[in-house]
Write a protein that holds these residues in place. Structure first.
Motif, PDB file in Angstrom:
ATOM      1  N   VAL A 113       0.964  -1.111   0.207  1.00 41.05           N
ATOM      2  CA  VAL A 113       0.087  -0.040  -0.042  1.00 41.05           C
ATOM      3  C   VAL A 113       1.025   1.245  -0.187  1.00 41.05           C
ATOM      4  O   VAL A 113       1.857   1.229   0.803  1.00 41.05           O
ATOM      5  N   VAL A 114       0.636   2.312  -0.772  1.00 42.69           N
ATOM      6  CA  VAL A 114       1.318   3.629  -0.908  1.00 42.69           C
ATOM      7  C   VAL A 114       0.463   4.526  -0.201  1.00 42.69           C
ATOM      8  O   VAL A 114      -0.685   4.916  -0.833  1.00 42.69           O
ATOM      9  N   GLN A 115       0.997   5.310   0.517  1.00 40.56           N
ATOM     10  CA  GLN A 115       0.328   6.649   0.967  1.00 40.56           C
ATOM     11  C   GLN A 115       1.328   7.921   0.881  1.00 40.56           C
ATOM     12  O   GLN A 115       2.150   8.047   1.521  1.00 40.56           O
ATOM     13  N   PRO A 116       1.122   8.389  -0.260  1.00 40.13           N
ATOM     14  CA  PRO A 116       2.044   9.494  -0.798  1.00 40.13           C
ATOM     15  C   PRO A 116       1.637  11.016  -0.301  1.00 40.13           C
ATOM     16  O   PRO A 116       2.012  11.880  -0.901  1.00 40.13           O
ATOM     17  N   SER A 117       0.607  11.115   0.441  1.00 49.97           N
ATOM     18  CA  SER A 117      -0.008  12.374   0.753  1.00 49.97           C
ATOM     19  C   SER A 117       1.258  13.413   1.242  1.00 49.97           C
ATOM     20  O   SER A 117       2.125  13.210   2.048  1.00 49.97           O
ATOM     21  N   THR A 118       0.660  14.734   0.996  1.00 53.28           N
ATOM     22  CA  THR A 118       1.614  15.674   1.383  1.00 53.28           C
ATOM     23  C   THR A 118       1.303  16.494   2.808  1.00 53.28           C
ATOM     24  O   THR A 118       1.627  17.334   3.369  1.00 53.28           O
ATOM     25  N   LEU A 119      -0.054  16.086   3.115  1.00 57.71           N
ATOM     26  CA  LEU A 119      -0.793  16.585   4.247  1.00 57.71           C
ATOM     27  C   LEU A 119      -1.625  15.676   5.037  1.00 57.71           C
ATOM     28  O   LEU A 119      -2.548  15.202   4.007  1.00 57.71           O
ATOM     29  N   GLU A 120      -1.708  15.525   6.205  1.00 56.21           N
ATOM     30  CA  GLU A 120      -2.687  14.416   6.766  1.00 56.21           C
ATOM     31  C   GLU A 120      -2.933  14.705   8.111  1.00 56.21           C
ATOM     32  O   GLU A 120      -2.255  15.643   8.824  1.00 56.21           O
ATOM     33  N   GLY A 121      -3.961  14.324   8.826  1.00 53.07           N
ATOM     34  CA  GLY A 121      -4.216  14.270  10.287  1.00 53.07           C
ATOM     35  C   GLY A 121      -3.756  12.730  10.673  1.00 53.07           C
ATOM     36  O   GLY A 121      -2.907  12.322  10.295  1.00 53.07           O
ATOM     37  N   LEU A 122      -4.643  12.019  11.546  1.00 51.25           N
ATOM     38  CA  LEU A 122      -4.296  10.871  11.807  1.00 51.25           C
ATOM     39  C   LEU A 122      -5.206   9.878  10.588  1.00 51.25           C
ATOM     40  O   LEU A 122      -6.178  10.145  10.465  1.00 51.25           O
ATOM     41  N   SER A 123      -4.398   9.324   9.723  1.00 48.65           N
ATOM     42  CA  SER A 123      -4.990   8.728   8.739  1.00 48.65           C
ATOM     43  C   SER A 123      -5.467   7.363   8.856  1.00 48.65           C
ATOM     44  O   SER A 123      -4.871   6.421   9.329  1.00 48.65           O
ATOM     45  N   LEU A 124      -6.796   7.377   8.944  1.00 51.54           N
ATOM     46  CA  LEU A 124      -7.525   5.970   8.893  1.00 51.54           C
ATOM     47  C   LEU A 124      -7.065   4.935   7.992  1.00 51.54           C
ATOM     48  O   LEU A 124      -7.208   3.930   8.286  1.00 51.54           O
TER      49      LEU A 124
END
Length: 199
Positions: A97-108
């Motif tokens: 799984v890839v999570q390439p986010s540049t901005l997050e909170g607590l990612s579910l």
């Protein structure tokens, strides 16, 4: 918090043209801050028989979705939002799984991926690193070259993927199970109440 789910065999996802452990997975809204354009560009540079499955849709971001749709084809499948048992199968059977986010909170989504025992490749933003500690593979946020390199390593080194899979569920059980969350929340209230009594 999250639970430790029972992994599901691949049945419903076959209709998407996906085979167990033959796809890289992204799950989330298709908005710029999720960094899906970085992932699509990086994946296009990697020589692999794996498919990229993008699960999610527009969130007031139709122009961005149109940009992502340019990558759609035999190697990149856009599945829109998926729910229930089909989504559970997607988590259960992803190669990584890839999570390439540049901005997050607590990612579910990040918690879900780990709870299913998946190897996760994350951007190195603080919000992602805080959740995963040492149980996820990382790349430099917004850096397509580094994302290509690190994803390429995972694609071509299954043993490395297995190594991170082995850490994932234990990490979630220790830090993000609902029992743990409840105990931690209760401790905060007890500490606050204790402080008031001392006054």
């Amino acid at each position: 918090g999250t639970v430790l789910p029972e992994p599901r065999a691949a049945h419903r996802i076959l209709k998407f043209g996906l085979e167990a452990h033959k796809y890289v997975l992204f799950v989330g809204r298709l908005v710029p801050e999720k960094g899906v354009h970085f992932l699509c560009e990086a994946f296009s540079r990697i020589d692999t028989g794996l498919t990229l499955a993008l699960v999610g849709g527009s969130s007031g971001s139709d122009d961005y979705v149109a940009q992502i749709r340019k990558f759609e084809g035999p190697r990149v499948k856009m599945l829109d939002y998926v729910y229930g048992e089909a989504l559970e199968e997607l988590w259960s059977n992803a190669y990584c799984v890839v999570q390439p986010s540049t901005l997050e909170g607590l990612s579910l989504s990040l918690l879900e991926a780990l709870s299913y025992g998946r190897c996760v490749l994350i951007s190195d933003i603080p919000e992602n690193l805080e959740v995963t500690e040492d149980c996820a593979f990382t790349f430099k946020s917004k850096d397509v070259d580094d994302l290509t390199t690190q994803l390429g390593r995972l694609v071509h080194e299954p043993a490395l993927v297995r190594e991170f899979e082995a850490k994932a569920r234990g990490h979630i059980a220790e830090h993000y199970s609902w029992d743990r969350v409840v105990d931690a929340t209760e401790a905060v209230y007890e500490e606050l109440l204790g402080s008031r009594k001392k006054r």
